[in-house]
Scaffold this motif. Structure first.
Motif, PDB file in Angstrom:
ATOM      1  N   CYS A 156       0.127   4.400   0.123  1.00  0.00           N
ATOM      2  CA  CYS A 156      -0.928   5.363   0.453  1.00  0.00           C
ATOM      3  C   CYS A 156      -0.425   6.166   1.639  1.00  0.00           C
ATOM      4  O   CYS A 156      -0.378   5.643   2.753  1.00  0.00           O
ATOM      5  CB  CYS A 156      -2.207   4.604   0.800  1.00  0.00           C
ATOM      6  SG  CYS A 156      -3.546   5.669   1.367  1.00  0.00           S
TER       7      CYS A 156
ATOM      8  N   CYS B 168      -9.611   0.888  -4.826  1.00  0.00           N
ATOM      9  CA  CYS B 168      -8.813   2.021  -4.337  1.00  0.00           C
ATOM     10  C   CYS B 168      -8.869   3.177  -5.337  1.00  0.00           C
ATOM     11  O   CYS B 168      -8.335   3.064  -6.442  1.00  0.00           O
ATOM     12  CB  CYS B 168      -7.367   1.576  -4.132  1.00  0.00           C
ATOM     13  SG  CYS B 168      -6.265   2.966  -3.775  1.00  0.00           S
ATOM     14  N   PRO B 169      -9.496   4.306  -4.952  1.00  0.00           N
ATOM     15  CA  PRO B 169      -9.584   5.417  -5.891  1.00  0.00           C
ATOM     16  C   PRO B 169      -8.236   6.081  -6.171  1.00  0.00           C
ATOM     17  O   PRO B 169      -8.085   6.781  -7.169  1.00  0.00           O
ATOM     18  CB  PRO B 169     -10.546   6.391  -5.195  1.00  0.00           C
ATOM     19  CG  PRO B 169     -10.444   6.063  -3.751  1.00  0.00           C
ATOM     20  CD  PRO B 169     -10.163   4.595  -3.679  1.00  0.00           C
ATOM     21  N   GLY B 170      -7.272   5.842  -5.304  1.00  0.00           N
ATOM     22  CA  GLY B 170      -5.955   6.440  -5.492  1.00  0.00           C
ATOM     23  C   GLY B 170      -5.018   5.586  -6.325  1.00  0.00           C
ATOM     24  O   GLY B 170      -3.888   5.996  -6.599  1.00  0.00           O
TER      25      GLY B 170
ATOM     26  N   SER C 109      -3.391   3.142  -5.409  1.00  0.00           N
ATOM     27  CA  SER C 109      -2.206   3.180  -4.538  1.00  0.00           C
ATOM     28  C   SER C 109      -1.679   1.810  -4.150  1.00  0.00           C
ATOM     29  O   SER C 109      -0.699   1.730  -3.410  1.00  0.00           O
ATOM     30  CB  SER C 109      -2.566   3.917  -3.240  1.00  0.00           C
ATOM     31  OG  SER C 109      -3.082   5.190  -3.504  1.00  0.00           O
ATOM     32  N   ILE C 110      -2.339   0.759  -4.594  1.00  0.00           N
ATOM     33  CA  ILE C 110      -1.997  -0.585  -4.112  1.00  0.00           C
ATOM     34  C   ILE C 110      -1.492  -1.442  -5.279  1.00  0.00           C
ATOM     35  O   ILE C 110      -2.059  -1.389  -6.380  1.00  0.00           O
ATOM     36  CB  ILE C 110      -3.221  -1.273  -3.480  1.00  0.00           C
ATOM     37  CG1 ILE C 110      -3.952  -0.321  -2.523  1.00  0.00           C
ATOM     38  CG2 ILE C 110      -2.819  -2.549  -2.751  1.00  0.00           C
ATOM     39  CD1 ILE C 110      -5.323  -0.835  -2.088  1.00  0.00           C
TER      40      ILE C 110
ATOM     41  N   CYS D  61     -10.807   8.191   3.386  1.00  0.00           N
ATOM     42  CA  CYS D  61     -10.909   7.121   2.392  1.00  0.00           C
ATOM     43  C   CYS D  61     -10.643   5.785   3.094  1.00  0.00           C
ATOM     44  O   CYS D  61      -9.661   5.674   3.830  1.00  0.00           O
ATOM     45  CB  CYS D  61      -9.868   7.366   1.306  1.00  0.00           C
ATOM     46  SG  CYS D  61      -9.922   6.174  -0.044  1.00  0.00           S
ATOM     47  N   ASN D  62     -11.512   4.805   2.886  1.00  0.00           N
ATOM     48  CA  ASN D  62     -11.252   3.504   3.509  1.00  0.00           C
ATOM     49  C   ASN D  62     -11.839   2.297   2.777  1.00  0.00           C
ATOM     50  O   ASN D  62     -11.998   1.237   3.390  1.00  0.00           O
ATOM     51  CB  ASN D  62     -11.755   3.495   4.958  1.00  0.00           C
ATOM     52  CG  ASN D  62     -13.269   3.577   5.020  1.00  0.00           C
ATOM     53  OD1 ASN D  62     -13.938   3.753   3.995  1.00  0.00           O
ATOM     54  ND2 ASN D  62     -13.823   3.464   6.215  1.00  0.00           N
ATOM     55  N   PRO D  63     -12.175   2.386   1.490  1.00  0.00           N
ATOM     56  CA  PRO D  63     -12.770   1.205   0.851  1.00  0.00           C
ATOM     57  C   PRO D  63     -11.867  -0.022   0.838  1.00  0.00           C
ATOM     58  O   PRO D  63     -12.358  -1.157   0.817  1.00  0.00           O
ATOM     59  CB  PRO D  63     -13.100   1.679  -0.567  1.00  0.00           C
ATOM     60  CG  PRO D  63     -12.335   2.925  -0.774  1.00  0.00           C
ATOM     61  CD  PRO D  63     -12.144   3.528   0.578  1.00  0.00           C
ATOM     62  N   CYS D  64     -10.561   0.170   0.877  1.00  0.00           N
ATOM     63  CA  CYS D  64      -9.668  -0.995   0.896  1.00  0.00           C
ATOM     64  C   CYS D  64      -9.944  -1.851   2.128  1.00  0.00           C
ATOM     65  O   CYS D  64     -10.035  -3.079   2.035  1.00  0.00           O
ATOM     66  CB  CYS D  64      -8.205  -0.565   0.836  1.00  0.00           C
ATOM     67  SG  CYS D  64      -7.723   0.602   2.130  1.00  0.00           S
TER      68      CYS D  64
ATOM     69  N   PRO E 276      -3.748   3.085   5.549  1.00  0.00           N
ATOM     70  CA  PRO E 276      -3.921   1.655   5.850  1.00  0.00           C
ATOM     71  C   PRO E 276      -2.672   1.026   6.448  1.00  0.00           C
ATOM     72  O   PRO E 276      -1.553   1.332   6.052  1.00  0.00           O
ATOM     73  CB  PRO E 276      -4.254   1.045   4.480  1.00  0.00           C
ATOM     74  CG  PRO E 276      -3.846   2.047   3.474  1.00  0.00           C
ATOM     75  CD  PRO E 276      -3.873   3.386   4.123  1.00  0.00           C
TER      76      PRO E 276
ATOM     77  N   PHE F  50      -9.526   0.859  10.711  1.00  0.00           N
ATOM     78  CA  PHE F  50      -9.178   2.265  10.844  1.00  0.00           C
ATOM     79  C   PHE F  50      -9.791   2.801  12.141  1.00  0.00           C
ATOM     80  O   PHE F  50     -10.944   2.508  12.445  1.00  0.00           O
ATOM     81  CB  PHE F  50      -9.753   3.070   9.669  1.00  0.00           C
ATOM     82  CG  PHE F  50      -9.023   2.904   8.355  1.00  0.00           C
ATOM     83  CD1 PHE F  50      -8.378   1.734   8.025  1.00  0.00           C
ATOM     84  CD2 PHE F  50      -8.996   3.949   7.437  1.00  0.00           C
ATOM     85  CE1 PHE F  50      -7.718   1.590   6.805  1.00  0.00           C
ATOM     86  CE2 PHE F  50      -8.342   3.826   6.215  1.00  0.00           C
ATOM     87  CZ  PHE F  50      -7.704   2.641   5.902  1.00  0.00           C
TER      88      PHE F  50
ATOM     89  N   PHE G 129       0.849  -1.193   0.000  1.00  0.00           N
ATOM     90  CA  PHE G 129       0.000   0.000   0.000  1.00  0.00           C
ATOM     91  C   PHE G 129       0.884   1.243   0.000  1.00  0.00           C
ATOM     92  O   PHE G 129       1.478   1.585   1.016  1.00  0.00           O
ATOM     93  CB  PHE G 129      -0.892   0.008   1.248  1.00  0.00           C
ATOM     94  CG  PHE G 129      -1.983  -1.022   1.207  1.00  0.00           C
ATOM     95  CD1 PHE G 129      -1.691  -2.368   1.278  1.00  0.00           C
ATOM     96  CD2 PHE G 129      -3.300  -0.632   1.094  1.00  0.00           C
ATOM     97  CE1 PHE G 129      -2.696  -3.328   1.228  1.00  0.00           C
ATOM     98  CE2 PHE G 129      -4.315  -1.574   1.055  1.00  0.00           C
ATOM     99  CZ  PHE G 129      -4.009  -2.924   1.123  1.00  0.00           C
TER     100      PHE G 129
HETATM  101  S1  SF4 Z   1      -6.444   5.628  -1.209  1.00  0.00           S
HETATM  102 FE1  SF4 Z   1      -6.590   3.389  -1.525  1.00  0.00          FE
HETATM  103  S2  SF4 Z   1      -5.103   2.507  -0.088  1.00  0.00           S
HETATM  104 FE2  SF4 Z   1      -5.502   4.627   0.573  1.00  0.00          FE
HETATM  105  S3  SF4 Z   1      -7.149   4.454   2.105  1.00  0.00           S
HETATM  106 FE3  SF4 Z   1      -8.132   4.860   0.099  1.00  0.00          FE
HETATM  107  S4  SF4 Z   1      -8.617   2.797  -0.704  1.00  0.00           S
HETATM  108 FE4  SF4 Z   1      -7.118   2.509   0.950  1.00  0.00          FE
END
Ligand code: SF4
Ligand code: SF4
Length: 164
Positions: free
Chosen positions: A33, A78-80, A82-83, A39-42, A61, A54, A31
């Protein structure tokens, strides 16, 4: 740093790397991030509880990588973007790298593509092993990448291959 230039620095990247022992065991999510954003959908998406709950929605994360099997579900939400998932056990010379991908057209399995680093510069080549399309439009591209460069490669450019 990352909130000014959009790129993590080396210290940040190193801080989220699984141990060499965990990396050697097989697929695991990484991750990248680093910003405290709501943001927390992961965490909600992980079916194995590998992302620690969280305490605040602005948390970054934290992963219990002994519970992660590298399934890649978190990549698709993950909208970013980032993973990534890295699997050093894929072959003696290459690692398997799963990346989220939102460009069209999608590459195809078997394609040779230009591997790009975090700054968008060419970082060698990669082979597309599999293209996993998802209902939410974030595809997951499975790549074979030389082990020595897999921690630098974070994106690809399909089309004419540009050697680094
Ligand atoms: S940006 Fe992605 S890795 Fe970061 S908290 Fe949001 S879903 Fe999770
Ligand atoms: S790769 Fe799968 S098991 Fe690992 S953190 Fe993501 S959703 Fe959970």
């Amino acid at each position: 740093m990352s909130n000014q230039v959009g790129l993590p620095n080396g210290e940040q990247v190193r801080s989220v790397l699984p141990s060499p022992e965990r990396l050697a065991k097989g697929p695991v999510a990484i991750f990248e991030c680093f910003q405290n954003i709501p943001c927390n959908p992961c965490a909600d998406a992980c079916p194995r509880g590998a992302i620690k709950p969280f305490t605040d929605i602005n948390d970054c994360p934290k992963v219990n990588d002994s519970l992660c099997n590298g399934c890649g579900i978190c990549l698709t939400v993950c909208p970013g973007l980032s993973i990534v998932v890295v699997d050093y056990s894929y072959s003696p010379d290459e690692a398997l790298l799963k990346i989220p991908y939102e460009f069209l057209p999608l590459p195809g399995a078997g394609d040779k593509v230009t591997a790009l680093n975090r700054t968008g510069q060419a970082a060698g080549t990669a082979r597309v092993l599999k293209v996993q399309e998802n209902r939410n439009k974030t595809a997951v591209i499975w790549l074979a990448v030389p082990k020595e460069s897999v921690m630098e490669v974070r994106h690809i450019r399909p089309g004419e291959v540009m050697e680094a």
